[in-house]
Enzyme design. Structure first.
Site, PDB file in Angstrom:
ATOM      1  N   LYS A 177       6.659  -9.421  -4.800  1.00  0.00           N
ATOM      2  CA  LYS A 177       6.304 -10.806  -4.293  1.00  0.00           C
ATOM      3  C   LYS A 177       5.698 -10.956  -4.901  1.00  0.00           C
ATOM      4  CE  LYS A 177       4.873 -11.878  -0.044  1.00  0.00           C
ATOM      5  NZ  LYS A 177       4.013 -13.450  -0.489  1.00  0.00           N
TER       6      LYS A 177
HETATM    7  P1  FBP Z   1       2.648 -18.007   2.597  1.00  0.00           P
HETATM    8  O1  FBP Z   1       4.347 -18.305   2.527  1.00  0.00           O
HETATM    9  O2  FBP Z   1       2.118 -18.787   3.280  1.00  0.00           O
HETATM   10  O3  FBP Z   1       2.416 -18.691   0.893  1.00  0.00           O
HETATM   11  O4  FBP Z   1       2.553 -16.828   2.904  1.00  0.00           O
HETATM   12  C1  FBP Z   1       2.462 -15.323   1.698  1.00  0.00           C
HETATM   13  C2  FBP Z   1       1.126 -15.089   2.079  1.00  0.00           C
HETATM   14  O5  FBP Z   1       1.304 -14.208   0.264  1.00  0.00           O
HETATM   15  C3  FBP Z   1       0.954 -14.066   2.644  1.00  0.00           C
HETATM   16  O6  FBP Z   1       0.922 -13.329   2.927  1.00  0.00           O
HETATM   17  C4  FBP Z   1      -0.768 -14.645   2.328  1.00  0.00           C
HETATM   18  O7  FBP Z   1      -1.175 -14.293   3.581  1.00  0.00           O
HETATM   19  C5  FBP Z   1      -0.564 -15.914   1.859  1.00  0.00           C
HETATM   20  O8  FBP Z   1       0.091 -15.509   0.610  1.00  0.00           O
HETATM   21  C6  FBP Z   1      -2.233 -15.245   0.204  1.00  0.00           C
HETATM   22  O9  FBP Z   1      -1.946 -16.400  -0.414  1.00  0.00           O
HETATM   23  P2  FBP Z   1      -3.323 -16.676  -1.461  1.00  0.00           P
HETATM   24  O10 FBP Z   1      -3.776 -15.451  -1.743  1.00  0.00           O
HETATM   25  O11 FBP Z   1      -2.387 -17.263  -3.094  1.00  0.00           O
HETATM   26  O12 FBP Z   1      -3.946 -17.729  -1.030  1.00  0.00           O
END
Ligand code: FBP
Length: 262
Positions: A177
């Site tokens: 991801k």
């Molecule tokens: P979003 O689609 O809301 O960005 O979520 C994806 C994700 O990877 C979540 O699993 C995680 O909580 C968040 O983004 C972490 O985002 P970051 O570390 O960039 O703040």
């Protein structure tokens, strides 16, 4: 990498993972405009949509809420996670074992790795233990491959995202991801760098329906095998409408325009 096309978290070679670990990663601030979503059941309800192949949550939420949804939702248990209160170099402590994830009914496990952080060495060692344990349980390993740390000024540069997908292939993930690197060409290169391993795009903060669907369309055309998304789905008033459109863009490979008109 193991063949995972028969896994419940994959539909027609693609995945749409609904992530809801933000309460840990960002805090309740992400729920300010949608306070009803503080109740994890509301997001589990959203995850019953046919387009969603798995819901990604932390252990505590799985323990408390997954038993009511195990017939309708596939569980992707996140094994590590960190709060926004941590001010050190990026790190993500392990808070769940693969054995316990399997006991909770997980269909896959998830692990964040911050390559480039001063904690890279420990994170790779922890990933190794989790990945090898996931193999024993026949559970796909989804890697949140997020290069970041004091040496990295821009964590979505094309070269950084291609490196992120390649690292995931090299250290044994089944799905990586990653964030969108800003252009379809850069995403295509990042997907190629991953060989046959599946790459899914991270959602990011909420944008308009059209903007979001267009980026998803571009990513899918570039070779992405779907999405792992949180806020762009459950922060919406009507997540079902957007999931209907995402189903068309991801699995039917329709354009964003066509999906919105349907
Ligand atoms: P979003 O689609 O809301 O960005 O979520 C994806 C994700 O990877 C979540 O699993 C995680 O909580 C968040 O983004 C972490 O985002 P970051 O570390 O960039 O703040």
């Amino acid at each position: 990498m193991i063949p995972i096309d028969d896994s419940p978290i994959v539909r027609d070679g693609k995945s749409l993972i609904l992530a809801m670990d933000h309460g840990l990663e960002h805090g309740p601030v992400d729920f300010e405009d949608v306070p009803e979503k503080l109740d994890p059941s509301t997001v589990f309800e959203t995850a019953t949509h046919d387009a969603v192949t798995a819901m990604a949550v932390q252990k505590g939420v799985a323990e408390g809420y997954y038993p009511s949804y195990e017939d309708d939702v596939n569980l992707l248990l996140k094994l590590n996670g960190t709060s926004n209160l941590w001010m050190g170099e990026p790190d993500s402590p392990v808070n769940c074992s693969v054995d316990y994830a399997a006991e909770l009914g997980a269909d896959a496990v998830g692990f964040t790795v911050y390559s480039g952080s001063n904690h890279e060495v420990e994170m790779y060692e922890e990933f190794r233990d989790a990945q090898e344990s996931a193999r024993e349980h026949d559970l796909p390993m989804v890697m949140w491959s997020y290069p970041r740390g004091q040496g990295l000024k821009n964590d979505t540069k094309p070269g950084t995202i291609s490196y992120a997908t390649r690292i995931a292939l090299e250290i044994g993930a089944d799905i990586a991801k990653v964030k969108y690197p800003g252009s379809p060409e850069a995403m295509e290169h990042a997907c190629k760098a991953a060989g046959d391993m599946k790459v899914v795009m991270s959602g990011g903060s909420k944008t308009s329906d059209y903007e979001f669907l267009s980026t998803v369309e571009a990513a899918v055309n570039a070779g992405c095998k779907g999405l792992a998304v949180g806020r762009n789905v459950w922060q919406r008033e009507d997540p079902t409408q957007l999931l209907d459109a995402l189903e068309r863009v991801i699995y039917e490979e329709e354009t964003a325009d066509a999906a919105l008109e349907a």
